[in-house]
Design a protein around this motif. Structure first.
Motif, PDB file in Angstrom:
ATOM      1  N   ILE A   1      -2.100   2.302  -5.970  1.00  0.00           N
ATOM      2  CA  ILE A   1      -2.033   3.399  -5.002  1.00  0.00           C
ATOM      3  C   ILE A   1      -0.605   3.589  -4.530  1.00  0.00           C
ATOM      4  O   ILE A   1      -0.113   4.711  -4.392  1.00  0.00           O
ATOM      5  CB  ILE A   1      -2.967   3.106  -3.808  1.00  0.00           C
ATOM      6  CG1 ILE A   1      -4.422   3.097  -4.266  1.00  0.00           C
ATOM      7  CG2 ILE A   1      -2.757   4.134  -2.701  1.00  0.00           C
ATOM      8  CD1 ILE A   1      -5.394   2.620  -3.203  1.00  0.00           C
ATOM      9  N   ARG A   2       0.089   2.486  -4.285  1.00  0.00           N
ATOM     10  CA  ARG A   2       1.490   2.556  -3.848  1.00  0.00           C
ATOM     11  C   ARG A   2       2.358   3.239  -4.894  1.00  0.00           C
ATOM     12  O   ARG A   2       3.191   4.090  -4.578  1.00  0.00           O
ATOM     13  CB  ARG A   2       2.019   1.147  -3.578  1.00  0.00           C
ATOM     14  CG  ARG A   2       3.511   1.062  -3.262  1.00  0.00           C
ATOM     15  CD  ARG A   2       4.012  -0.364  -3.416  1.00  0.00           C
ATOM     16  NE  ARG A   2       3.881  -0.827  -4.797  1.00  0.00           N
ATOM     17  CZ  ARG A   2       4.015  -2.099  -5.175  1.00  0.00           C
ATOM     18  NH1 ARG A   2       4.247  -3.029  -4.272  1.00  0.00           N
ATOM     19  NH2 ARG A   2       3.907  -2.430  -6.438  1.00  0.00           N
TER      20      ARG A   2
ATOM     21  N   ILE B   1      -4.509  -1.729  -4.886  1.00  0.00           N
ATOM     22  CA  ILE B   1      -3.647  -1.335  -3.773  1.00  0.00           C
ATOM     23  C   ILE B   1      -2.234  -1.025  -4.268  1.00  0.00           C
ATOM     24  O   ILE B   1      -1.616  -0.029  -3.860  1.00  0.00           O
ATOM     25  CB  ILE B   1      -3.621  -2.450  -2.713  1.00  0.00           C
ATOM     26  CG1 ILE B   1      -4.968  -2.504  -1.988  1.00  0.00           C
ATOM     27  CG2 ILE B   1      -2.481  -2.242  -1.716  1.00  0.00           C
ATOM     28  CD1 ILE B   1      -5.152  -3.725  -1.128  1.00  0.00           C
TER      29      ILE B   1
ATOM     30  N   GLU C   1      -0.546   7.473  -6.303  1.00  0.00           N
ATOM     31  CA  GLU C   1      -1.883   7.618  -5.737  1.00  0.00           C
ATOM     32  C   GLU C   1      -2.789   8.467  -6.613  1.00  0.00           C
ATOM     33  O   GLU C   1      -3.963   8.139  -6.822  1.00  0.00           O
ATOM     34  CB  GLU C   1      -1.777   8.234  -4.337  1.00  0.00           C
ATOM     35  CG  GLU C   1      -3.088   8.283  -3.585  1.00  0.00           C
ATOM     36  CD  GLU C   1      -2.901   8.701  -2.142  1.00  0.00           C
ATOM     37  OE1 GLU C   1      -3.743   9.479  -1.639  1.00  0.00           O
ATOM     38  OE2 GLU C   1      -1.913   8.257  -1.519  1.00  0.00           O
TER      39      GLU C   1
ATOM     40  N   LEU D   1       2.200   2.704   2.503  1.00  0.00           N
ATOM     41  CA  LEU D   1       2.027   3.443   3.756  1.00  0.00           C
ATOM     42  C   LEU D   1       3.140   3.049   4.723  1.00  0.00           C
ATOM     43  O   LEU D   1       2.995   2.118   5.520  1.00  0.00           O
ATOM     44  CB  LEU D   1       0.652   3.143   4.355  1.00  0.00           C
ATOM     45  CG  LEU D   1      -0.553   3.569   3.513  1.00  0.00           C
ATOM     46  CD1 LEU D   1      -1.839   2.987   4.077  1.00  0.00           C
ATOM     47  CD2 LEU D   1      -0.646   5.083   3.447  1.00  0.00           C
TER      48      LEU D   1
ATOM     49  N   ARG E   1       0.927  11.884   4.259  1.00  0.00           N
ATOM     50  CA  ARG E   1       1.585  11.091   3.228  1.00  0.00           C
ATOM     51  C   ARG E   1       3.084  11.053   3.474  1.00  0.00           C
ATOM     52  O   ARG E   1       3.654  11.968   4.074  1.00  0.00           O
ATOM     53  CB  ARG E   1       1.317  11.662   1.831  1.00  0.00           C
ATOM     54  CG  ARG E   1      -0.141  11.631   1.401  1.00  0.00           C
ATOM     55  CD  ARG E   1      -0.278  12.060  -0.049  1.00  0.00           C
ATOM     56  NE  ARG E   1      -1.674  12.099  -0.478  1.00  0.00           N
ATOM     57  CZ  ARG E   1      -2.047  12.434  -1.703  1.00  0.00           C
ATOM     58  NH1 ARG E   1      -1.141  12.739  -2.619  1.00  0.00           N
ATOM     59  NH2 ARG E   1      -3.331  12.448  -2.011  1.00  0.00           N
TER      60      ARG E   1
ATOM     61  N   GLY F   1       0.784  -1.231   0.000  1.00  0.00           N
ATOM     62  CA  GLY F   1       0.000   0.000   0.000  1.00  0.00           C
ATOM     63  C   GLY F   1       0.812   1.274   0.000  1.00  0.00           C
ATOM     64  O   GLY F   1       0.251   2.360  -0.178  1.00  0.00           O
TER      65      GLY F   1
ATOM     66  N   LEU G   1      -4.459   8.991   7.891  1.00  0.00           N
ATOM     67  CA  LEU G   1      -4.472   8.733   6.448  1.00  0.00           C
ATOM     68  C   LEU G   1      -4.546  10.015   5.628  1.00  0.00           C
ATOM     69  O   LEU G   1      -4.459   9.961   4.394  1.00  0.00           O
ATOM     70  CB  LEU G   1      -5.636   7.803   6.090  1.00  0.00           C
ATOM     71  CG  LEU G   1      -5.505   6.373   6.627  1.00  0.00           C
ATOM     72  CD1 LEU G   1      -6.663   5.513   6.169  1.00  0.00           C
ATOM     73  CD2 LEU G   1      -4.174   5.745   6.194  1.00  0.00           C
TER      74      LEU G   1
ATOM     75  N   LYS H   1      -7.054   2.303   1.408  1.00  0.00           N
ATOM     76  CA  LYS H   1      -6.058   2.641   2.423  1.00  0.00           C
ATOM     77  C   LYS H   1      -6.623   2.413   3.829  1.00  0.00           C
ATOM     78  O   LYS H   1      -5.908   1.956   4.730  1.00  0.00           O
ATOM     79  CB  LYS H   1      -5.611   4.096   2.255  1.00  0.00           C
ATOM     80  CG  LYS H   1      -4.767   4.331   1.019  1.00  0.00           C
ATOM     81  CD  LYS H   1      -4.525   5.804   0.759  1.00  0.00           C
ATOM     82  CE  LYS H   1      -3.704   6.455   1.824  1.00  0.00           C
ATOM     83  NZ  LYS H   1      -3.375   7.872   1.490  1.00  0.00           N
TER      84      LYS H   1
END
Length: 330
Positions: free
Chosen positions: A195-196, A192, A199, A65, A117, A63, A114, A213
């Motif tokens: 997004i990684r 997912i 985004e 994150l 970033r 992801g 969330l 997320k």
């Protein structure tokens, strides 16, 4: 595709290998009947490390994150177990409920964290972990800064306690591995990873960035909370400075990078290697973390795709495929 290359996900060999791994996972429930109690306790520790590695990988490796504060959920799960056990909840039920409470905590924190970033998200998660550690240290009912024991498990004979803890830990490990596999195997897995990678580009193509997320964050909170609660059940004693320590994030980062970030099997392999290195380096005292750091640097320089890439590049099939890959045509 051309005659030289083909797109694959799985085949007969993959299904046979996957079935064998599932059978092996089920067979692991027999370990307490076959090995000494110290081996059972060590395997319990290994399972908790696998949970941590897989949760950090699904959050950061898939992801994007990158968190350095997952110890917030590890500590919350552990102290949540103590809190519930002090109110006459069965200790093992308290472990399960504290894991769910960790997911609820993630739900509460998600709208705030969330929004951040990159480095801001990493620092934000670390601040949350430090704040929780401070609050716990000020609570005398939970032992304050001196720590607290899970006394409820003393009612069990030591051998059976270790067996019950191992079975619960193994069940959590298999459940979380299954949840991650199903999440990544579906269309959500590709979304997912999109997004990684970018985004904004993913959102422009219709990917529901926010909900995905959120799911990753809550799943990682649940898993890390379970790992913390199970760590307490295995050791019976915790302190705020250790269970909320940033070393947990360092361990997770090490396991994922060494095993193979962004792969399903890599973190499991990395957890096994870390478990072995931890036991070996521990005899060198203060050189312990230096040795782990040297190994991590060596992998970053000479094997950036991790250990799993050595096997994945040579296997004629994918072991546990969660996506499609380009393979030479036979």
């Amino acid at each position: 595709m051309t005659d030289q290359w083909t797109v694959q996900r799985s085949g007969r060999a993959t299904r046979v290998a996957s079935t064998g791994l599932v059978a092996f996972g089920i067979a692991l429930f027999a370990v307490p009947f076959l090995f000494r109690t110290d081996v059972v306790q060590q395997l319990t520790t290994l399972c908790t490390l696998i949970i941590m590695a897989v949760m950090w990988n699904v959050l950061a490796g898939y992801g994007g994150l990158v968190s350095v504060g997952q110890q917030a959920f590890i500590g919350f799960g552990a102290y949540g177990t103590v809190f519930l056990a002090q109110r006459d909840v069965h200790p093992y039920l308290a472990v399960v409920l504290a894991s769910i409470a960790s997911a609820v905590l993630a739900v509460a924190l998600a709208p705030l964290l969330l929004r951040l970033r990159g480095g801001q998200f990493a620092v934000g998660t670390w601040v949350v972990a430090e704040a929780l550690a401070l609050l716990i240290a000020l609570d005398e009912d939970l032992g304050g800064g001196t720590g607290v024991s899970l006394r409820g498990l003393n009612a069990f004979a030591p051998d059976w306690r270790r067996a019950y803890t191992y079975w619960l830990t193994l069940a959590f490990t298999l459940l979380l591995l299954l949840l991650v596999f199903l999440l990544l195997r579906r269309r959500s897995g590709a979304a997912i990873q999109a997004i990684r990678d970018d985004e904004e580009a993913a959102a422009s193509l219709g990917v529901r960035v926010g909900p995905l997320k959120f799911v990753l964050f809550v799943l990682a909170g649940f898993g890390c909370g379970a790992a913390g609660a199970l760590t307490l059940a295995n050791t019976l004693f915790i302190q705020p400075q250790s269970i909320f320590g940033v070393q947990w994030s360092a361990y997770m980062l090490f396991m994922v990078l060494v095993g193979g970030i962004g792969t399903y099997e890599g973190p499991i392999l990395g957890a096994v290697l870390f478990f072995l290195l931890q036991d070996w380096f521990a005899q060198f005292g203060a050189w312990y973390l230096i040795g782990l750091g040297a190994v991590a640097i060596a992998f970053a320089l000479f094997l950036p795709r991790g250990l799993w890439s050595l096997a994945d590049d040579r296997l004629p099939f994918r072991l546990l495929p969660v996506g499609y890959s380009l393979r030479p045509a036979r």
